[in-house]
Design an enzyme around this catalytic site. Structure first.
Site, PDB file in Angstrom:
ATOM      1  N   HIS A 185      -9.308   0.903  -2.106  1.00  0.00           N
ATOM      2  CA  HIS A 185      -9.394   1.548  -0.793  1.00  0.00           C
ATOM      3  C   HIS A 185     -10.848   1.487  -0.326  1.00  0.00           C
ATOM      4  O   HIS A 185     -11.766   1.773  -1.102  1.00  0.00           O
ATOM      5  CB  HIS A 185      -9.011   3.022  -0.884  1.00  0.00           C
ATOM      6  CG  HIS A 185      -7.543   3.286  -0.988  1.00  0.00           C
ATOM      7  ND1 HIS A 185      -6.746   2.714  -1.933  1.00  0.00           N
ATOM      8  CD2 HIS A 185      -6.731   4.090  -0.243  1.00  0.00           C
ATOM      9  CE1 HIS A 185      -5.495   3.161  -1.770  1.00  0.00           C
ATOM     10  NE2 HIS A 185      -5.460   3.994  -0.744  1.00  0.00           N
TER      11      HIS A 185
ATOM     12  N   HIS B  28       1.504   4.819  -2.443  1.00  0.00           N
ATOM     13  CA  HIS B  28       1.206   5.689  -3.587  1.00  0.00           C
ATOM     14  C   HIS B  28       2.512   6.338  -4.012  1.00  0.00           C
ATOM     15  O   HIS B  28       3.116   7.068  -3.219  1.00  0.00           O
ATOM     16  CB  HIS B  28       0.182   6.746  -3.197  1.00  0.00           C
ATOM     17  CG  HIS B  28      -1.110   6.161  -2.670  1.00  0.00           C
ATOM     18  ND1 HIS B  28      -2.192   5.916  -3.479  1.00  0.00           N
ATOM     19  CD2 HIS B  28      -1.459   5.729  -1.434  1.00  0.00           C
ATOM     20  CE1 HIS B  28      -3.169   5.379  -2.750  1.00  0.00           C
ATOM     21  NE2 HIS B  28      -2.754   5.254  -1.510  1.00  0.00           N
TER      22      HIS B  28
ATOM     23  N   HIS C 195       0.866  -1.196   0.000  1.00  0.00           N
ATOM     24  CA  HIS C 195       0.000   0.000   0.000  1.00  0.00           C
ATOM     25  C   HIS C 195       0.891   1.231   0.000  1.00  0.00           C
ATOM     26  O   HIS C 195       1.300   1.719   1.056  1.00  0.00           O
ATOM     27  CB  HIS C 195      -0.932  -0.036   1.223  1.00  0.00           C
ATOM     28  CG  HIS C 195      -1.975   1.048   1.193  1.00  0.00           C
ATOM     29  ND1 HIS C 195      -3.163   0.948   1.892  1.00  0.00           N
ATOM     30  CD2 HIS C 195      -2.012   2.251   0.564  1.00  0.00           C
ATOM     31  CE1 HIS C 195      -3.877   2.043   1.690  1.00  0.00           C
ATOM     32  NE2 HIS C 195      -3.193   2.847   0.893  1.00  0.00           N
TER      33      HIS C 195
ATOM     34  N   GLU D  15     -11.551   3.362   5.167  1.00  0.00           N
ATOM     35  CA  GLU D  15     -10.528   4.230   5.763  1.00  0.00           C
ATOM     36  C   GLU D  15     -11.268   5.312   6.547  1.00  0.00           C
ATOM     37  O   GLU D  15     -11.117   5.417   7.762  1.00  0.00           O
ATOM     38  CB  GLU D  15      -9.650   4.853   4.665  1.00  0.00           C
ATOM     39  CG  GLU D  15      -8.598   5.830   5.183  1.00  0.00           C
ATOM     40  CD  GLU D  15      -7.801   6.522   4.059  1.00  0.00           C
ATOM     41  OE1 GLU D  15      -8.244   6.504   2.900  1.00  0.00           O
ATOM     42  OE2 GLU D  15      -6.731   7.097   4.369  1.00  0.00           O
TER      43      GLU D  15
ATOM     44  N   ASP E 199       1.571   3.840   2.859  1.00  0.00           N
ATOM     45  CA  ASP E 199       0.588   4.704   2.203  1.00  0.00           C
ATOM     46  C   ASP E 199       1.266   5.856   1.450  1.00  0.00           C
ATOM     47  O   ASP E 199       1.515   5.739   0.260  1.00  0.00           O
ATOM     48  CB  ASP E 199      -0.434   5.234   3.218  1.00  0.00           C
ATOM     49  CG  ASP E 199      -1.788   5.519   2.606  1.00  0.00           C
ATOM     50  OD1 ASP E 199      -1.951   5.339   1.406  1.00  0.00           O
ATOM     51  OD2 ASP E 199      -2.711   5.921   3.363  1.00  0.00           O
ATOM     52  N   ASP E 200       1.521   6.957   2.153  1.00  0.00           N
ATOM     53  CA  ASP E 200       2.155   8.133   1.539  1.00  0.00           C
ATOM     54  C   ASP E 200       3.294   8.563   2.458  1.00  0.00           C
ATOM     55  O   ASP E 200       3.177   9.536   3.207  1.00  0.00           O
ATOM     56  CB  ASP E 200       1.121   9.258   1.385  1.00  0.00           C
ATOM     57  CG  ASP E 200      -0.022   8.834   0.493  1.00  0.00           C
ATOM     58  OD1 ASP E 200       0.146   8.842  -0.734  1.00  0.00           O
ATOM     59  OD2 ASP E 200      -1.083   8.455   1.032  1.00  0.00           O
TER      60      ASP E 200
HETATM   61  N1  HPA Z   1      -6.504   7.360   0.801  1.00  0.00           N
HETATM   62  C1  HPA Z   1      -7.163   7.575  -0.331  1.00  0.00           C
HETATM   63  N2  HPA Z   1      -6.570   8.022  -1.428  1.00  0.00           N
HETATM   64  C2  HPA Z   1      -5.258   8.248  -1.404  1.00  0.00           C
HETATM   65  C3  HPA Z   1      -4.527   8.046  -0.254  1.00  0.00           C
HETATM   66  C4  HPA Z   1      -5.184   7.567   0.918  1.00  0.00           C
HETATM   67  O1  HPA Z   1      -4.611   7.366   2.011  1.00  0.00           O
HETATM   68  N3  HPA Z   1      -3.253   8.379  -0.564  1.00  0.00           N
HETATM   69  C5  HPA Z   1      -3.218   8.748  -1.848  1.00  0.00           C
HETATM   70  N4  HPA Z   1      -4.437   8.683  -2.370  1.00  0.00           N
HETATM   71 ZN    ZN Z   2      -3.730   4.695   0.247  1.00  0.00          ZN
END
Ligand code: HPA
Ligand code: ZN
Length: 333
Positions: A189, A11, A9, A192, A270-271
């Site tokens: 996704h 991006h 996971h 969340e 994630d990021d």
């Molecule tokens: N959630 C949804 N979209 C996203 C995320 C995330 O954490 N990071 C980059 N795009």
């Molecule tokens: Zn994500």
């Protein structure tokens, strides 16, 4: 030592560190609305997913050429290798670039060759995932998928990301059906910021084989039962959840409860440029804040490989590396 891991996971655009953002801004003569690296980093105070996404999309303005995408990909893989990542399934957001007027080919020419050489150059095997934006029309996603397939993009899977609340996943069913027909794997996704029913929705409407985040599934015992029974991999991102206020603190994160409920969970970043860390930082934080020991760390590492889209023989080879790590890692005091 770090346990060997699969990063599932991630991006790519979320690995853009402030230093590289300024370097690319200068190279491309793009103005960033921040005085310097410190000012940009100081803006990484998010209230929710949308407040992050606004900055995440804005910073993409510095990514213009294949060279930019290649530099970003190389920087990530170098850092990931140092974090113990042995395999990475990397999401990109093609629409986010197309909407800025960047041709698909710049993205593919930048990312593709670096990923193809990654095992040799960084010791990290890779797969590429094209994620579609949930807050954009499904017809747009469909047409971007057609373009990706026509361009021969080296895709292993499709995903669904961006704003969750207020945007249904169901309209993307034809996109995911087309991807499946083209032999692509499917992740999405869900859960969340949105409710447990969003998790069920991506399983039923999109045929998702894996769920990104999925933490709010814990609010519905029937959804938990289904995820546990079907061994649906959930790619959980604890540092992201704290930074975006999806959970109040790491100590209050549902990860231990998810593991105890028999869910197939693994942990990811994630990021990482925005949320305070790569998978080694996630590992450190879980040890420090949730008291995870060697057995739990090995279980999460193993789940990262069994939740991957790799063939069984490759998974087995990586599982042997995890077992070797566990055998050599001292037990906690
Ligand atoms: N959630 C949804 N979209 C996203 C995320 C995330 O954490 N990071 C980059 N795009
Ligand atoms: Zn994500």
């Amino acid at each position: 030592m770090r346990p060997p891991r699969a990063e599932l996971h991630l991006h790519l655009e979320g690995t853009l560190e402030p230093e590289l953002a300024f370097e690319l801004a200068e190279r491309n003569r793009v103005a960033l609305p921040f005085a310097d690296v410190d000012a940009l980093r100081a803006a990484y105070e998010f209230t929710d997913l949308q407040s992050f996404l606004d900055l995440y999309y804005a910073n993409m303005s510095v990514l213009r050429t294949a060279e930019d995408f290649a530099d970003l990909t190389r920087a990530y893989l170098r850092r990931a290798a140092a974090a113990g990542v042995r395999h990475a399934e990397i999401m990109v957001d093609p629409q986010a670039h197309l909407l800025r007027g960047i041709p698909l080919q710049e993205l593919l020419d930048g990312v593709g060759p670096v990923l193809a050489a990654s095992e040799r150059d960084f010791g990290v095997s890779t797969l590429l995932i094209a994620a579609f934006l949930r807050d954009r029309p499904a017809a747009e996603a469909y047409s971007v998928l057609e373009s990706l397939l026509a361009a021969g993009a080296p895709l292993a899977a499709v995903g669904l990301d961006s704003t969750e609340v207020g945007f249904s996943a169901a309209p993307f069913a034809p996109v995911f059906a087309k991807a499946a027909a083209a032999g692509l794997r499917r992740t999405a996704h869900a859960g969340e910021e949105g409710p447990a029913s969003n998790v069920t929705e991506v399983l039923d409407a999109l045929g998702a084989e894996r769920v990104d985040h999925g933490i709010r599934a814990m609010e519905d015992p029937a959804v938990v039962d289904r995820l546990a029974r079907d061994r649906v991999p959930l790619t959980v991102c604890p540092l992201s959840n704290v930074r975006l206020n999806a959970v109040p603190s790491l100590a209050a994160h549902p990860l231990p409860a998810m593991m105890a409920a028999g869910l197939h969970v693994s942990v990811h970043s994630d990021d990482p440029a925005y949320f305070g860390g790569y998978v080694d930082d996630v590992d450190d934080a879980l040890v420090a804040e949730l008291g995870l020991g060697r057995a739990e760390r090995a279980a999460l590492a193993a789940a990262s490989f069994t939740g991957s889209f790799l063939p069984a023989d490759r998974v087995d080879a990586y599982l042997r590396e995890v077992a070797d790590w566990a055998a050599s890692e001292p037990a906690e005091a």
